[in-house]
Each structure stands twice: as structure tokens, then as C-alpha cells.
Design a protein around this motif. Structure first.
Motif, short mmCIF file in Angstrom:
data_model
loop_
_atom_site.label_atom_id
_atom_site.label_comp_id
_atom_site.label_asym_id
_atom_site.label_seq_id
_atom_site.Cartn_x
_atom_site.Cartn_y
_atom_site.Cartn_z
N ALA A 1 14.26 -0.41 5.70
CA ALA A 1 14.77 -0.64 4.35
C ALA A 1 15.75 0.46 3.95
N ALA A 2 15.47 1.69 4.37
CA ALA A 2 16.37 2.80 4.05
C ALA A 2 17.72 2.62 4.74
N ARG A 3 17.70 2.27 6.01
CA ARG A 3 18.97 2.04 6.70
C ARG A 3 19.72 0.85 6.08
N ARG B 1 30.73 -5.84 10.87
CA ARG B 1 30.73 -7.29 11.13
C ARG B 1 29.57 -7.68 12.05
N VAL B 2 29.04 -6.71 12.80
CA VAL B 2 27.89 -7.00 13.66
C VAL B 2 26.69 -7.44 12.81
N PHE B 3 26.48 -6.77 11.69
CA PHE B 3 25.34 -7.12 10.84
C PHE B 3 25.54 -8.47 10.17
N GLY C 1 22.34 -9.99 11.51
CA GLY C 1 21.37 -9.60 10.49
C GLY C 1 21.12 -8.10 10.49
N LEU C 2 20.35 -7.65 9.51
CA LEU C 2 20.08 -6.23 9.32
C LEU C 2 18.83 -5.80 10.09
N PHE C 3 18.41 -4.56 9.90
CA PHE C 3 17.15 -4.10 10.46
C PHE C 3 16.01 -4.91 9.86
N ASP C 4 15.03 -5.26 10.66
CA ASP C 4 13.90 -6.07 10.22
C ASP C 4 12.92 -5.19 9.46
N GLU C 5 12.82 -5.39 8.15
CA GLU C 5 11.98 -4.54 7.31
C GLU C 5 10.50 -4.86 7.43
N LEU D 1 16.67 -4.68 16.80
CA LEU D 1 18.09 -4.86 16.49
C LEU D 1 18.94 -4.84 17.75
N TRP D 2 18.66 -3.90 18.67
CA TRP D 2 19.48 -3.84 19.89
C TRP D 2 19.33 -5.11 20.70
N LEU D 3 18.13 -5.68 20.74
CA LEU D 3 17.96 -6.95 21.46
C LEU D 3 18.85 -8.03 20.85
N ARG D 4 18.83 -8.13 19.53
CA ARG D 4 19.62 -9.17 18.86
C ARG D 4 21.12 -8.96 19.07
N ILE D 5 21.53 -7.71 19.11
CA ILE D 5 22.95 -7.42 19.33
C ILE D 5 23.33 -7.67 20.78
#
Length: 273
Positions: A66-68, A156-158, A162-166, A176-180
Motif C-alpha cells: 500500500a505504501a509503494r 505504463r507497466v503498472f 496492475g499495482l503491488f498486491d495489497e 509483481l515481477w511474475l506479472r511483469i
């Protein structure tokens, strides 16, 4: 146009070392954002008194994801560089990454190698922690091979992944790295430009056991959301099955019926797929 995002929770004793390394960058970022995630120590007074040029975002304690994400939403730069509050950068870090991106137009993410310090002593990462560039999805499956403190990502990657999973208390970076990496290649600067410090009690990884539970969840998510190449899909399924079987044994040993059922359902789905 780089925004630096530093999530922080009760790290007033470490922040000066972290922030000074950003201020010493040869390539100066557009802004430095510290997201104070509900700290109860002297974090805010330290920032206001010693670092008046730094943007402060304060929120109730919601966790590092959530902070990121708050930092991402507030950032003005096109490129976002993350730094954990217990780590530091070498002065050339951002500049090397900028040159790497300029040499590879269209790139969306670049990370670097790193140095590890544990309890004040430099240690050598194991082979399984080796960093890579290119299409690295398969390398991302066993464990996290991109450090948040080393990465610089175009915003644009996000928009795409999507963002970090809160909802993840740990392994949010792995997720996140997996999704990217399931969708795009990454650049890698083969030079240690980050110092990662470990061994202190407030590290998230030291507070959670059975982290493969969250990695299993992330692999399952990618398998359901991304149309992977056949070899990548096979590698993902093989890794998920292997991790699930190990986790299932532990769940049975501790008589955790909920986790046992979850693992059995996953194995039924993927072993026969």
C-alpha cells in the motif's frame, strides 16, 4: 523524469543512510517521495528537520504494498525507482540505468546487480539468487530474482499489469515481477549498484513462515490471467505443483485442514491439466 519512492515504517534510525545515498546520485531524480506507513517513531520529525526537500506522504499503517502504491499514485515522474528504507544506492545507480534505457528504446523495466550485507558482514548470494536480463519469467518462478531496491520501472507497466498486491503480507515483489516478466523482457545492468542490508529483526521475511504459500497463489494467478508461451506455462505448472506438494506435506503435518484442502484442489487442477 525519475521519481524515487521509499516506503518506510519505524525506520528513523536507518533513513539517513538510505536518503543520503539518493541525494548523492550523479543523475538527480525529479523527486524523492517517502511514504510514511504509520510510523510511531521519529520518522516524520527527522524528515521535516533534516530533509526539507523530500516529499512526505503519511498514511495509517497498511503495509509495504500500500505504501509503494501510494507513492506510485503521487509520483510525477514517468519512471519510478524504488528503494527500501534499509538499503542504499551507489552514486552511479540511476545514471547507469538511464543509459541502459537510452540504449534500448522501448524498454519498460531495468534492474541491477547488488551487494549483500548480513549483520554487518558481506556475504555472497547463492547461485539461485543470480540476476538475469531478457525474457526471465522462468528464472522468476523459484524465488524473487529482482530486488525492489534495484528496479526502475516506467509507469505504463503498472497500467498494463496492475499495482503491488495489497492483500499479500509478503512476496508482493515476487508477485509483481511474475506479472511483469510473463508479459515483457527486462533490462539488466550487470554491475552491483545497490547494497542490501539484512539480518535485522523488523524484516518482513523474518516474520513470516511458509512464504511459498503466497508464491503458489501468485503463480496460479499468472496461469489464469496471462496467455503464456507453452514452455513458460509448463515451467509455471511444474513449479506450482512442486511447491504445492511441499506445502501440502507441511499442512498435513500441522493438521491445517484449510490449507490441505487448498493444496489438494490445486494439485487436482494442475496435475491433470
Amino acid at each position: 523524469m525519475i521519481s524515487v519512492i521509499i516506503p518506510c515504517y519505524n525506520r528513523a534510525h536507518l533513513l539517513p543512510r538510505c536518503l543520503d545515498s539518493v541525494l548523492a546520485q550523479e543523475f538527480r531524480p525529479l523527486e524523492i517521495i517517502v511514504v510514511d506507513d504509520g510510523s510511531t517513531d521519529s520518522t516524520r520529525s527527522l524528515l521535516q528537520g533534516s530533509y526539507p526537500g523530500i516529499r512526505i506522504i503519511s498514511q495509517e499503517n497498511k503495509g509495504v504494498s500500500a505504501a509503494r502504491n501510494a507513492g506510485i499514485s503521487a509520483a510525477k515522474g514517468d519512471w519510478l525507482a524504488f528503494l527500501d528504507s534499509d538499503d542504499t544506492w551507489f552514486p552511479a545507480k540511476l545514471g547507469r540505468q538511464v543509459r541502459a534505457v537510452e540504449a534500448s528504446p522501448g524498454s519498460n523495466i531495468v534492474h541491477t546487480d547488488e551487494i549483500w550485507i548480513r549483520n554487518g558482514v558481506r556475504v555472497n548470494p547463492q547461485r539461485k539468487h543470480r540476476k538475469y536480463g531478457g525474457s526471465i519469467f522462468k528464472h522468476c518462478l523459484p524465488l524473487c530474482v529482482i530486488s525492489p531496491s534495484s528496479v526502475m520501472i516506467h509507469r505504463r507497466v503498472f497500467d498494463r499489469v496492475g499495482l503491488f498486491d495489497e492483500t499479500l503480507p509478503v512476496c508482493e515483489d515476487y508477485d509483481l515481477w511474475l506479472r511483469i516478466c510473463a508479459r515483457m523482457p527486462v533490462l539488466f545492468v550487470r554491475e552491483p549498484l545497490v547494497t542490501k542490508y539484512g539480518g535485522h529483526d523488523d524484516q518482513l521475511s523474518s516474520r513470516y513462515r511458509g512464504m511459498d504459500r503466497y508464491r503458489i497463489r501468485s503463480i496460479d494467478r499468472v496461469l489464469n490471467e496471462v496467455e503464456l508461451e507453452s514452455s513458460d506455462r509448463k515451467a509455471a505448472i511444474d513449479t506450482l505443483v512442486s511447491k504445492t506438494r511441499i506445502y501440502l506435506n507441511g499442512a498435513r503435518k500441522h493438521n491445517n485442514r484449510v490449507f490441505v484442502q487448498e493444496c489438494e484442489q490445486l494439485l487436482e487442477q494442475y496435475v491433470t491439466s
